[in-house]
Design an enzyme around this catalytic site. Structure first.
Site, PDB file in Angstrom:
ATOM      1  CB  ILE A  71      46.258  16.633 -94.574  1.00  0.00           C
ATOM      2  CG1 ILE A  71      46.082  16.016 -95.970  1.00  0.00           C
ATOM      3  CG2 ILE A  71      46.807  15.588 -93.622  1.00  0.00           C
ATOM      4  CD1 ILE A  71      47.419  15.554 -96.601  1.00  0.00           C
ATOM      5  CB  SER A  72      40.705  15.573 -95.755  1.00  0.00           C
ATOM      6  OG  SER A  72      40.315  16.921 -95.774  1.00  0.00           O
TER       7      SER A  72
END
Ligand code: SAH
Length: 223
Positions: A71-72
């Site tokens: 997940i960024s």
């Protein structure tokens, strides 16, 4: 990952305080666009990662989501979104690399219609389910190779790419409206930079923004 049961677990208050701390951190790092900060503030990041990682979810870090993907980092989500919208309001945006769906959820709070493409089936299914539980109905998902874009809905006001090709893919530029903007990491693993590409009548303008570190954009073949 059921939204209802996670709420019952009592994450609510804690996460709203933690989210405010995250917003403060993003402001310190230079994010200025209030619409973007609000979209991040209203996006429950704890629902997009495994519960075992909940304690770190409002830190400004990327975290594993399985299948060798992450997940960024919230800063990167906010920064890319801010650059995308700096040219003015947008109606439709294509996202390449749905991943957990976190960036998708942030985008869908700012634009009428988001199209999101992912090449790893289980990630796509999980993100679609979560975003429908969150009642974000202005998103259409597709399981496919996003390096070719999604021509059926083109042209787009904006394209946001969450994985790095070695060069700017011509197919994606072609799917932008004239004046449309694409935010995309470009380069090999340890030598990447974020780029803003603006489509012109005759081609495109390319602006290099800052060094970044993304997973590679994989062309050809699905997983
Ligand atoms: N913004 C996402 C980031 C996910 S990581 C989040 O916050 O969760 C990048 C994602 O891009 C991965 O899920 C990876 O599978 C996907 N990806 C890589 N190459 C792709 C391609 N050619 N087409 C579609 N998705 C791709």
């Amino acid at each position: 990952m059921e939204v209802a049961s996670r709420k019952v677990a009592g994450i609510g208050m804690t996460s709203s305080r933690a989210r405010e701390r995250l917003i403060k951190r993003l402001v310190e790092r230079g994010i200025e666009d209030k619409r973007v900060l609000d979209a991040v503030r209203h996006t429950p990041r704890h629902l997009f990662v495994d519960e075992a990682l909940s304690h770190r979810v409002y830190e400004d870090v990327s975290l594993p989501i399985g299948f060798n993907q992450t997940i960024s980092q919230p800063y990167m989500v906010a920064r890319m979104t801010e650059i995308l919208f700096a040219g003015g309001a947008m109606n439709n945006v294509l996202e390449v690399g749905t991943g957990s769906g976190y960036q998708t959820s942030v985008l869908a709070r700012l634009v009428s219609k988001v199209y999101s493409v992912e090449r790893i089936k289980p990630l796509q299914i999980r993100a679609r389910k979560l975003l429908s539980q969150l009642k974000q109905s202005n998103i259409t998902f597709k399981y496919s190779d996003g390096s070719m874009g999604w021509a059926a809905n083109a042209p787009y006001d904006g394209i946001l790419v969450a994985a790095a090709p070695e060069e700017i893919p011509a197919e994606l530029v072609e799917q932008l409206k004239v004046g449309g903007r694409m935010v995309i990491p470009v380069g090999e693993s340890h030598n990447q930079a974020l780029h803003l590409v603006v489509r012109t009548e005759s081609g495109f303008d390319d602006h290099t923004i800052e060094p970044v570190c993304f997973v590679p954009l994989i062309s050809g073949g699905l997983q």
